[in-house]
Design a protein around this motif. Sequence first.
Motif, PDB file in Angstrom:
ATOM      1  N   HIS A  70       1.708  -9.334  18.365  1.00 50.15           N
ATOM      2  CA  HIS A  70       1.559  -8.706  17.044  1.00 50.15           C
ATOM      3  C   HIS A  70       2.158  -7.285  17.048  1.00 50.15           C
ATOM      4  O   HIS A  70       1.512  -6.309  16.670  1.00 50.15           O
ATOM      5  CB  HIS A  70       0.087  -8.632  16.633  1.00 50.15           C
TER       6      HIS A  70
ATOM      7  N   TRP B  24      -3.733  -5.413  18.579  1.00 47.81           N
ATOM      8  CA  TRP B  24      -2.323  -5.433  18.252  1.00 47.81           C
ATOM      9  C   TRP B  24      -1.541  -4.543  19.211  1.00 47.81           C
ATOM     10  O   TRP B  24      -2.125  -3.784  19.990  1.00 47.81           O
ATOM     11  CB  TRP B  24      -2.098  -4.921  16.832  1.00 47.81           C
TER      12      TRP B  24
ATOM     13  N   ARG C 113       6.229 -11.691  19.611  1.00 49.11           N
ATOM     14  CA  ARG C 113       5.423 -12.125  18.470  1.00 49.11           C
ATOM     15  C   ARG C 113       3.965 -12.389  18.830  1.00 49.11           C
ATOM     16  O   ARG C 113       3.067 -12.151  18.019  1.00 49.11           O
ATOM     17  CB  ARG C 113       6.042 -13.367  17.813  1.00 49.11           C
TER      18      ARG C 113
ATOM     19  N   LYS D 286       2.247 -13.269   8.866  1.00 50.85           N
ATOM     20  CA  LYS D 286       2.845 -13.042  10.181  1.00 50.85           C
ATOM     21  C   LYS D 286       3.742 -14.207  10.595  1.00 50.85           C
ATOM     22  O   LYS D 286       4.810 -14.015  11.171  1.00 50.85           O
ATOM     23  CB  LYS D 286       1.775 -12.822  11.240  1.00 50.85           C
TER      24      LYS D 286
ATOM     25  N   LYS E 251      -2.452 -13.870   8.553  1.00 48.62           N
ATOM     26  CA  LYS E 251      -1.952 -14.842   9.529  1.00 48.62           C
ATOM     27  C   LYS E 251      -0.735 -15.591   9.006  1.00 48.62           C
ATOM     28  O   LYS E 251       0.256 -15.786   9.722  1.00 48.62           O
ATOM     29  CB  LYS E 251      -3.058 -15.823   9.917  1.00 48.62           C
TER      30      LYS E 251
END
Length: 248
Positions: A99, A151, A96, A41, A38
């Motif tokens: 993912h 994702w 974004r 990212k 996390k």
Amino acid sequence: MSKFFGYILSPIFYIFFGLSLCIFHPIQWICIKLFGYKAHKVSVDALNFFLTYCQIFLVNTISFKNDFDLPTDRPIIFAANHQSMYDIPSLIWFLRKHHAKFISKIELTKGIPSISINLRVGGGANIDRKDNKQAISEIIKLGRRMKDNNWSTVIFPEGTRAKDGRLKTFQFGGIATLLKVVPNALVVPVAIENSWKIVRFGMFPLTTGNALRWTVLKPIEPGIKTPNDITLEVETEIRKVLGQSITD
């Protein structure tokens, strides 16, 4: 004039683009090693914000249009045309919340600040184009990660960049392989306009004053459609935005 100003502004662009890559390289390493996916990212999203808006140094404008409420609780296959390497940071930034992962050449996993580390640990697929078995295996693994984590993946069905902006025929292999693993994935076309103009003269000078656009088009529910039919539909819709017919 675009080329003339490119000689002046390209060095400035490259300085800030390169600084962004170098600064975020250790930040990514710290995030992934100490805090996990996390945090990593978040660092990647921030990096790609800066990479995207480095275009202001070339007086290029950025426009992202999405009129659709795309789900975040199911995988998505974003299928886009490909015009330059500058397509990618903006796709990562604007998509974004989904993912978005990429299928990349394995050679890129070494030697490039920020980019290589993200490719190694970010969850995408790094394929050896000379080894078809390895490539398919990596894409299948990516599909499983999509399925497990909801994702998304961005693919470029052209297979290579359209350096003159003319759309190449889309190949259905990537979509077909992913849909075998993630049959519930939504397929979403994305039309990219004018990024090829940035590099029309190569890496130097880059051109200035371009209106760069990313447009999300109507999602496609796979249903009983074949991957070939889906791919053709994606290509057709993108061609409409670009003003190019299949016979062009």
